[in-house]
Design an enzyme around this catalytic site. Structure first.
Site, PDB file in Angstrom:
ATOM      1  N   LYS A 201      -7.404 -39.261  -4.569  1.00  0.00           N
ATOM      2  CA  LYS A 201      -7.382 -39.240  -6.151  1.00  0.00           C
ATOM      3  C   LYS A 201      -6.648 -38.024  -6.627  1.00  0.00           C
ATOM      4  CE  LYS A 201      -9.146 -40.240 -10.550  1.00  0.00           C
ATOM      5  NZ  LYS A 201      -8.869 -41.574 -11.127  1.00  0.00           N
ATOM      6  N   ARG A 292      -0.333 -19.425   8.532  1.00  0.00           N
ATOM      7  CA  ARG A 292       0.694 -18.169   8.519  1.00  0.00           C
ATOM      8  C   ARG A 292       0.429 -17.367   7.512  1.00  0.00           C
ATOM      9  NH1 ARG A 292       3.466 -19.859   4.261  1.00  0.00           N
ATOM     10  NH2 ARG A 292       4.039 -22.060   3.843  1.00  0.00           N
TER      11      ARG A 292
END
Length: 447
Positions: A201, A292
């Site tokens: 959505k 990261r």
């Protein structure tokens, strides 16, 4: 503890890691391309190795050259920074095979969270709210049409292995869905060698809010609160701030705890950023995990007083987290403007070239992260970000005043930069009054 770390990156992030290593008493090894031979980060490292010519594929993305440099300099660990090989699971595996610690998550965690479909499954298992959508990759056009009608238009088609806005298409009706599927799959195959897509959505006019988190190998996880990264162009961030200025305290607690649950569910270790969309009613929905440290991590450092790079290194060395959640306090407001060598008047086109004039702002509450100096040359081979300007003040109004002053002080010429654009953005009434979303720059700004 590690005795020597190689930084498999360049520029300001390489310098950032070198500084953390020095303060921890760890030797650092810089790698550099021929174009970066005279870069400041190379000079501040304890050791430096040239790994190839300017082209990234032959230097900073050259795994063989980086591993060779690591073996020659006898390092214990490699810090990948961000970009380049930072989210490359194969590189992390090669490091392990060579007896070198990769300062980041395991290859397995990287793979499963890098796949957006699998990441969504993990979020659901951790009871983290997700955007309504497909349970996995879309297998047929018929399935796509059925699902789109079920959850209601608009929907967004996304590449399972995507990132940076690639392999994404917003669809408002049946007529456009087929073309969007074809285009997204094609783009995903080219960019990621994986043409799987899924459907969600489309949350209209959301804010982009992300939680900085860290987990160790002892089952501990902490968060460093959230950042608002809604000021973007082409899905690339320009300004970030912490905390999110519109989020309610009770929502903040739920959001940050959800990020921690997700990392524990994924058996994740080291730093991660868990990204969410925040709708106008303060409902949040998980979208992805960046496995990261991120460009904007100093924003979280400023409002918590915690050194995230040091935490990364210590956790990777096998130590338990040195800070508890109760010790991490939210203090004031921090804002970051990315200073890119780009021309905002030419649709933010890269603007490489020489730097003849370079003056960095300072003063109370100002932090600048850059590797540049007067006389340097901005190469066209690398990312256009050349500096990060950050401010930290007790409240948002004061932080904005400081940022405006600092941007006006920052002098870089003759190349074009995003400094004028940042000044224009922070003075815009919608930004000042917290009435923005991720489409703010496209819908309300002209440069």
């Amino acid at each position: 503890m590690f005795s020597r770390i190689l930084i498999a990156n360049r520029g300001e992030v390489a310098l950032r890691v070198i500084r953390a290593c020095k303060e921890l008493g760890i030797e650092s090894v810089a790698v550099f391309s021929e174009a970066d031979r005279n870069a400041s980060y190379v000079k501040f490292a304890d050791h430096a190795v040239c790994i190839g010519p300017a082209q990234p594929a032959k230097s900073y993305l050259n795994v063989q050259a980086i591993i060779s440099a690591a073996e020659i300099t006898d390092v214990d660990a490699i810090h990948p920074g961000y970009g380049f090989l930072a989210e490359n699971a194969e590189f992390a595996e090669i490091c392990a095979d060579c007896g070198i610690t990769f300062i980041g998550p395991s290859p397995e965690s990287m793979k499963q969270l890098g796949d957006k479909v699998k990441a969504r499954e993990i979020a659901l298992n951790a009871e983290v709210p997700v955007v309504p959508g497909s349970d996995g990759a879309i297998e047929s056009e018929a399935q796509a049409f059925e699902l789109a009608r079920e959850i209601g238009f608009p929907v967004i088609v996304k590449a399972s292995a995507g990132g940076g806005g690639r392999g994404m298409r917003v669809v408002h009706n049946d007529l456009n869905l087929k073309n969007a599927l074809t285009a997204a799959k094609s783009e995903a195959e080219i960019a990621f060698k994986n043409d799987e897509v899924y459907i969600e959505k489309f949350i209209e006019r959301p804010r982009h809010v992300e939680v900085q988190a860290l987990a160790d190998t002892y089952g501990n996880a902490v968060h460093f609160y959230e950042r608002d990264c809604s000021v973007q162009r082409r899905h690339q961030k320009l300004i970030e701030e912490a905390p999110c200025p519109v989020i309610m305290p009770e929502t903040r607690e739920k959001l940050c705890e959800a990020a921690k649950r997700l990392l524990k569910e994924a058996n994740y270790h080291n730093a991660a950023t868990v990204e969410f969309l925040l709708d106008k009613d303060n409902n949040f929905y998980f979208i992805e995990v960046n496995t990261r440290i991120q460009v904007e991590h100093p924003v979280s450092e400023l409002v918590t007083g915690q050194d995230l790079i040091k935490h990364q290194i210590l956790v990777a060395a096998g130590l338990p987290l040195s800070v508890s959640q109760d010790e991490i306090k939210l203090n004031g407001c921090a804002i970051e403007c990315r200073i890119n060598a780009e021309n905002p008047e030419m649709n933010f086109a890269p603007c490489p070239g020489p730097i003849d004039d370079f003056f960095v702002p300072g003063g109370f509450g100002v932090r600048v992260e850059t590797f540049l100096k007067q006389g340097d040359f901005i190469s066209p081979n690398y990312d256009s970000m050349i500096a990060k300007l950050l401010v930290h003040q007790p409240d948002r109004e004061t932080a904005l005043a400081t940022m405006k002053r600092a941007l006006q002080e920052f002098q870089i010429s003759p190349i074009k930069t995003t400094i004028p654009a940042s000044l224009k953005i922070i003075d815009h009434p919608s930004y000042r009054n917290n009435q923005i979303d991720t489409g703010f720059l496209e819908s309300e700004m002209e440069f």
